[in-house]
Write a protein that holds these residues in place. Structure first.
Motif, PDB file in Angstrom:
ATOM      1  N   PHE A   1     -25.927 -23.052 -16.877  1.00 34.61           N
ATOM      2  CA  PHE A   1     -24.813 -23.939 -16.670  1.00 34.61           C
ATOM      3  C   PHE A   1     -24.498 -23.550 -15.358  1.00 34.61           C
ATOM      4  O   PHE A   1     -23.999 -24.678 -14.473  1.00 34.61           O
ATOM      5  N   PHE A   2     -24.069 -22.383 -14.964  1.00 37.61           N
ATOM      6  CA  PHE A   2     -23.436 -22.032 -13.578  1.00 37.61           C
ATOM      7  C   PHE A   2     -24.232 -22.096 -12.538  1.00 37.61           C
ATOM      8  O   PHE A   2     -23.859 -22.385 -11.473  1.00 37.61           O
ATOM      9  N   ALA A   3     -25.829 -21.721 -12.861  1.00 35.23           N
ATOM     10  CA  ALA A   3     -26.614 -21.836 -11.792  1.00 35.23           C
ATOM     11  C   ALA A   3     -26.665 -23.344 -11.195  1.00 35.23           C
ATOM     12  O   ALA A   3     -26.540 -23.494 -10.034  1.00 35.23           O
ATOM     13  N   ARG A   4     -26.725 -24.406 -12.058  1.00 35.39           N
ATOM     14  CA  ARG A   4     -26.718 -25.788 -11.828  1.00 35.39           C
ATOM     15  C   ARG A   4     -25.440 -26.500 -11.177  1.00 35.39           C
ATOM     16  O   ARG A   4     -25.592 -26.966 -10.211  1.00 35.39           O
ATOM     17  N   LEU A   5     -24.544 -25.760 -11.834  1.00 38.23           N
ATOM     18  CA  LEU A   5     -22.952 -26.073 -11.098  1.00 38.23           C
ATOM     19  C   LEU A   5     -22.822 -25.787  -9.771  1.00 38.23           C
ATOM     20  O   LEU A   5     -22.360 -26.509  -8.858  1.00 38.23           O
ATOM     21  N   GLY A   6     -23.557 -24.543  -9.413  1.00 40.38           N
ATOM     22  CA  GLY A   6     -23.474 -23.850  -8.008  1.00 40.38           C
ATOM     23  C   GLY A   6     -24.429 -24.770  -7.141  1.00 40.38           C
ATOM     24  O   GLY A   6     -23.928 -25.313  -5.978  1.00 40.38           O
ATOM     25  N   ASP A   7     -25.580 -24.840  -7.428  1.00 39.95           N
ATOM     26  CA  ASP A   7     -26.666 -25.340  -6.432  1.00 39.95           C
ATOM     27  C   ASP A   7     -26.739 -27.027  -6.572  1.00 39.95           C
ATOM     28  O   ASP A   7     -27.615 -27.626  -5.759  1.00 39.95           O
ATOM     29  N   GLY A   8     -26.410 -27.579  -7.706  1.00 43.02           N
ATOM     30  CA  GLY A   8     -26.664 -29.016  -8.013  1.00 43.02           C
ATOM     31  C   GLY A   8     -28.238 -29.459  -8.071  1.00 43.02           C
ATOM     32  O   GLY A   8     -28.621 -30.450  -7.967  1.00 43.02           O
TER      33      GLY A   8
ATOM     34  N   LEU B   1     -19.883 -33.756 -13.403  1.00 40.47           N
ATOM     35  CA  LEU B   1     -18.674 -32.922 -13.198  1.00 40.47           C
ATOM     36  C   LEU B   1     -18.387 -32.545 -11.579  1.00 40.47           C
ATOM     37  O   LEU B   1     -17.533 -32.615 -10.911  1.00 40.47           O
ATOM     38  N   ARG B   2     -19.445 -32.322 -10.841  1.00 40.79           N
ATOM     39  CA  ARG B   2     -19.517 -32.184  -9.416  1.00 40.79           C
ATOM     40  C   ARG B   2     -19.110 -33.502  -8.739  1.00 40.79           C
ATOM     41  O   ARG B   2     -18.148 -33.300  -7.813  1.00 40.79           O
ATOM     42  N   ASN B   3     -19.427 -34.403  -9.080  1.00 40.96           N
ATOM     43  CA  ASN B   3     -19.026 -35.792  -8.249  1.00 40.96           C
ATOM     44  C   ASN B   3     -17.620 -36.019  -8.708  1.00 40.96           C
ATOM     45  O   ASN B   3     -16.747 -36.471  -7.825  1.00 40.96           O
ATOM     46  N   ARG B   4     -16.989 -35.892  -9.815  1.00 32.02           N
ATOM     47  CA  ARG B   4     -15.741 -36.181 -10.276  1.00 32.02           C
ATOM     48  C   ARG B   4     -14.773 -35.151  -9.475  1.00 32.02           C
ATOM     49  O   ARG B   4     -13.715 -35.624  -8.877  1.00 32.02           O
TER      50      ARG B   4
END
Length: 274
Positions: free
Chosen positions: A205-212, A224-227
């Motif tokens: 979860f946090f790996a993808r939240l960081g690098d997208g 989430l990143r876009n919002r």
């Protein structure tokens, strides 16, 4: 020692004593608290919790009395002793000129981050903010609206119970460096909550939240990143509770393999991660 004995000694000029201050003695001293700043109930409550739990330490801080027996410094500790209904051993400085009160408490108070830095923690500011938020969560404050923080003793106890706290701080620092739109306190608190549910999913979860990376249209983390990027561009920094709500909603959607077309938060209460 009685109030009469302390008052008699105070007339003899400056001196320091180690005194067991009982609730009765504290109450008597507070009756001589005639000229002091306003009492902050939150500070009294913090000290009372430590005293009642047996976590109050003899650290060299003093109660200070004037030559007339008036309380110049230490009224919050005295109120806490009364509230906890528990005696405390502390140093008492007696016989001070009343005008010295104006020079007391002039230094900067040591923060939780200062204390953590002295303990050698790598990310003391981030870790301190995570501990404070996790403590509030465990107290049932899911809106993070109460202006109350853990005492140093409560913070130490929480950190002992949650040995993964350093990992949460390190992940928060790392993700924030890649994706700077969510504060480290929210990232670290969410990591702590999610890791307690499923560590392997938390890593992803946090790996993808960081690098997208590799996030398809409708993926909760992409939304989430876009919002948060759009919200910060429009409103600036957001309340802590909204950041954490976004994170929890996204986590729950990922865990249930549910796509999100638009991430929305309608309640001021942060939902429970699953």
């Amino acid at each position: 020692m009685t109030i009469e004995e302390l008052n008699t000694l105070a007339t003899q000029g400056p001196q320091a004593l180690l005194v067991t201050v009982t609730p009765a003695l504290a109450a008597a001293l507070l009756e001589q608290n005639r000229h002091n700043r306003s009492v902050r109930d939150a500070a009294v409550d913090e000290s009372a919790r430590d005293i009642a739990a047996g976590d109050w330490l003899l650290n060299g801080e003093t109660l200070k009395l004037s030559i007339h027996g008036e309380v110049l410094d230490g009224q919050h500790r005295l109120h806490a002793i009364v509230r906890a209904n528990t005696a405390v051993v502390t140093f008492v400085v007696l016989g001070l000129p009343p005008e010295t009160q104006a020079t007391m408490d002039a230094g900067m108070r040591r923060t939780e981050a200062d204390a953590l830095a002295l303990e050698g923690e790598a990310h003391p500011v981030v870790l301190g903010s995570i501990v404070r938020r996790v403590w509030a969560w465990e107290q049932g404050d899911r809106k993070f609206a109460r202006r109350i923080s853990p005492t140093r003793a409560e913070s130490r106890e929480l950190r002992k119970r949650h040995p993964g706290r350093r990992e949460s701080a390190a992940v928060a620092v790392s993700v924030r460096a890649e994706f700077p739109h969510i504060p480290q306190s929210a990232l670290g608190t969410a990591h702590h909550l999610f890791n307690a549910i499923e560590p392997k999913d938390t890593v992803e979860f946090f790996a993808r939240l960081g690098d997208g990376a590799n996030l398809s249209q409708g993926h909760p983390i992409l939304n989430l990143r876009n919002r948060v990027t759009a919200d910060r561009a429009k409103d600036g920094n957001l309340p802590f509770g909204r950041y954490l709500s976004y994170l929890v909603h996204t986590w729950n959607a990922v865990r249930s393999d549910r796509p999100i077309s638009r991430l929305q938060v309608r309640s001021t209460t942060v939902p429970t991660p699953k």
